[in-house]
Design a protein around this motif. Structure first.
Motif, short mmCIF file in Angstrom:
data_model
loop_
_atom_site.label_atom_id
_atom_site.label_comp_id
_atom_site.label_asym_id
_atom_site.label_seq_id
_atom_site.Cartn_x
_atom_site.Cartn_y
_atom_site.Cartn_z
N SER A 127 8.88 -4.16 -4.87
CA SER A 127 7.85 -4.50 -5.84
C SER A 127 6.46 -4.14 -5.33
CB SER A 127 7.91 -6.00 -6.18
OG SER A 127 9.16 -6.32 -6.77
N ALA A 128 6.32 -4.02 -4.01
CA ALA A 128 5.03 -3.67 -3.42
C ALA A 128 4.94 -2.20 -3.05
CB ALA A 128 4.78 -4.53 -2.17
N ARG A 129 5.92 -1.39 -3.47
CA ARG A 129 6.01 0.01 -3.04
C ARG A 129 5.37 0.94 -4.06
NH1 ARG A 129 11.67 2.75 -1.19
NH2 ARG A 129 12.14 2.77 -3.42
N TRP A 130 4.53 1.86 -3.56
CA TRP A 130 3.90 2.91 -4.37
C TRP A 130 4.16 4.24 -3.68
CZ3 TRP A 130 0.56 2.17 -8.77
CH2 TRP A 130 0.48 0.83 -9.18
N VAL A 131 4.25 5.31 -4.46
CA VAL A 131 4.63 6.60 -3.88
C VAL A 131 3.66 7.70 -4.32
CG1 VAL A 131 7.06 5.96 -3.82
CG2 VAL A 131 6.18 7.21 -5.79
N HIS A 132 3.62 8.76 -3.49
CA HIS A 132 2.93 10.00 -3.85
C HIS A 132 4.01 10.93 -4.38
CE1 HIS A 132 1.16 14.05 -2.67
NE2 HIS A 132 0.37 13.59 -3.63
N PRO A 133 4.04 11.19 -5.69
CA PRO A 133 5.17 11.90 -6.29
C PRO A 133 5.46 13.28 -5.69
CG PRO A 133 3.81 10.90 -7.99
CD PRO A 133 3.06 10.76 -6.71
N ALA A 134 4.44 14.05 -5.40
CA ALA A 134 4.65 15.43 -4.95
C ALA A 134 5.33 15.51 -3.59
CB ALA A 134 3.32 16.18 -4.92
N SER A 135 4.98 14.61 -2.67
CA SER A 135 5.50 14.68 -1.31
C SER A 135 6.61 13.67 -1.05
CB SER A 135 4.38 14.42 -0.30
OG SER A 135 3.93 13.07 -0.40
N GLY A 136 6.66 12.60 -1.85
CA GLY A 136 7.61 11.53 -1.60
C GLY A 136 7.12 10.51 -0.59
N ARG A 137 5.87 10.64 -0.13
CA ARG A 137 5.34 9.64 0.81
C ARG A 137 5.32 8.27 0.16
NH1 ARG A 137 2.45 13.99 2.60
NH2 ARG A 137 0.86 13.84 0.96
N VAL A 138 5.75 7.28 0.94
CA VAL A 138 5.87 5.92 0.41
C VAL A 138 4.88 5.00 1.11
CG1 VAL A 138 7.42 3.94 0.16
CG2 VAL A 138 8.31 6.27 -0.11
N TYR A 139 4.23 4.17 0.33
CA TYR A 139 3.31 3.16 0.86
C TYR A 139 3.80 1.78 0.41
CZ TYR A 139 0.15 7.13 1.48
OH TYR A 139 -0.40 8.33 1.84
N ASN A 140 3.60 0.80 1.27
CA ASN A 140 3.87 -0.59 0.88
C ASN A 140 2.57 -1.36 0.98
OD1 ASN A 140 4.58 -3.55 1.46
ND2 ASN A 140 6.55 -2.70 0.79
N MET A 141 2.17 -1.98 -0.10
CA MET A 141 0.88 -2.63 -0.15
C MET A 141 0.77 -3.84 0.78
SD MET A 141 -0.74 -0.64 -1.94
CE MET A 141 -0.32 0.78 -2.96
N ASP A 142 1.91 -4.32 1.29
CA ASP A 142 1.89 -5.47 2.19
C ASP A 142 1.75 -5.06 3.66
OD1 ASP A 142 2.15 -7.24 0.08
OD2 ASP A 142 4.35 -7.24 0.18
N PHE A 143 2.52 -4.02 4.09
CA PHE A 143 2.49 -3.70 5.52
C PHE A 143 2.22 -2.24 5.83
CE2 PHE A 143 6.96 -3.78 4.17
CZ PHE A 143 7.38 -2.50 4.51
N ASN A 144 2.12 -1.39 4.83
CA ASN A 144 1.78 0.02 5.08
C ASN A 144 0.92 0.55 3.94
OD1 ASN A 144 1.84 2.67 6.15
ND2 ASN A 144 3.58 3.19 4.82
N PRO A 145 -0.25 -0.08 3.69
CA PRO A 145 -1.06 0.32 2.54
C PRO A 145 -1.80 1.63 2.80
CG PRO A 145 -2.20 -1.35 3.80
CD PRO A 145 -0.84 -1.20 4.44
N PRO A 146 -2.20 2.34 1.76
CA PRO A 146 -3.04 3.54 1.93
C PRO A 146 -4.43 3.14 2.39
CG PRO A 146 -2.87 2.99 -0.38
CD PRO A 146 -1.94 2.06 0.33
#
Length: 226
Positions: A127-146
């Motif tokens: 639920s806290a995961r966001w992605v960069h569509p072109a590369s597939g890079r994944v961010y988690n807003m709780d422990f790996n935010p951009p």
């Protein structure tokens, strides 16, 4: 490069930390990472796509099980770089028994790692995961935010939340994975090559994964260096 062949897969539900574990395996053991998601993105961008060694991904090789790209992606990823496939490991595949049987026709696995993460932990992560569509890079807003909220660190392009990462879709997604993966896990367990690791934090699971792989092939980095 590893000193001897090792062919392995890393299994786990969405949000289980497969990507993080695989990045560490690549650094620590010099194994090549064959990601089904990576090759699917290349295929979609290229209208059929090509893997890094120029072998077509998808298309003529067909699909196996639930319409998921199986021998196409894996044939392009593994067999396109030589026969037998190079030492390496795959993530995101196989997800169904049909895909596991397709993989058997390509190569014999030496090792299967299964990540078991509690349902509530997975639900929170996804639920806290966001992605960069072109590369597939994944961010988690709780422990790996951009660095900047809503923006990819490398390109500055906007991040998106996948429809199936939204809270209302997560529970159904996890149930579907569990139902599909159960016979796959049972298959590899019956062959004596399944190794399961349970926990809520990748950093606590990783040392056990490292120890297991170190018993199979020599590492090129110590656990502390990773």
């Amino acid at each position: 490069m590893a000193s001897k062949l090792l062919r392995a897969v890393v299994l786990g539900p969405p949000g289980s930390g497969k990507g993080t574990v695989c990045e560490r395996i690549a650094r620590s053991f010099g194994l090549q990472h064959l990601s089904s998601g990576q090759f699917l993105r290349e295929s979609l961008r290229g209208g059929g796509g090509e893997c890094p060694r120029g072998r077509p991904v998808g298309g003529a090789a067909g699909t196996v099980g639930e319409g998921s790209p199986a021998p196409g992606i894996f044939d392009g990823a593994a067999m396109g770089m030589g026969t037998p496939p190079p030492p390496g490991y795959a993530t995101g595949f196989p997800r169904t028994l049909g895909q596991a049987e397709a993989l058997d026709r390509i190569c014999k696995l030496d090792l299967v790692i299964s990540l078991n993460i509690p349902f509530e932990t997975l639900k929170d992560r996804l639920s806290a995961r966001w992605v960069h569509p072109a590369s597939g890079r994944v961010y988690n807003m709780d422990f790996n935010p951009p660095h900047v909220q809503g923006v990819d660190d490398l390109t500055g392009e906007p991040l998106v939340q996948r429809e199936d990462d939204k809270p209302e879709a997560v529970a159904a997604r996890l149930r579907k994975y569990k139902d599909a993966a159960k016979p796959v896990i049972e298959l590899y367990k019956s062959r004596g090559i399944l190794h399961s690791f349970s926990g809520t934090e990748t950093n606590k699971i990783w040392p056990y994964v490292y120890t297991l792989l170190s018993s199979k092939i020599p590492p090129i980095l110590s656990d502390e260096e990773n």
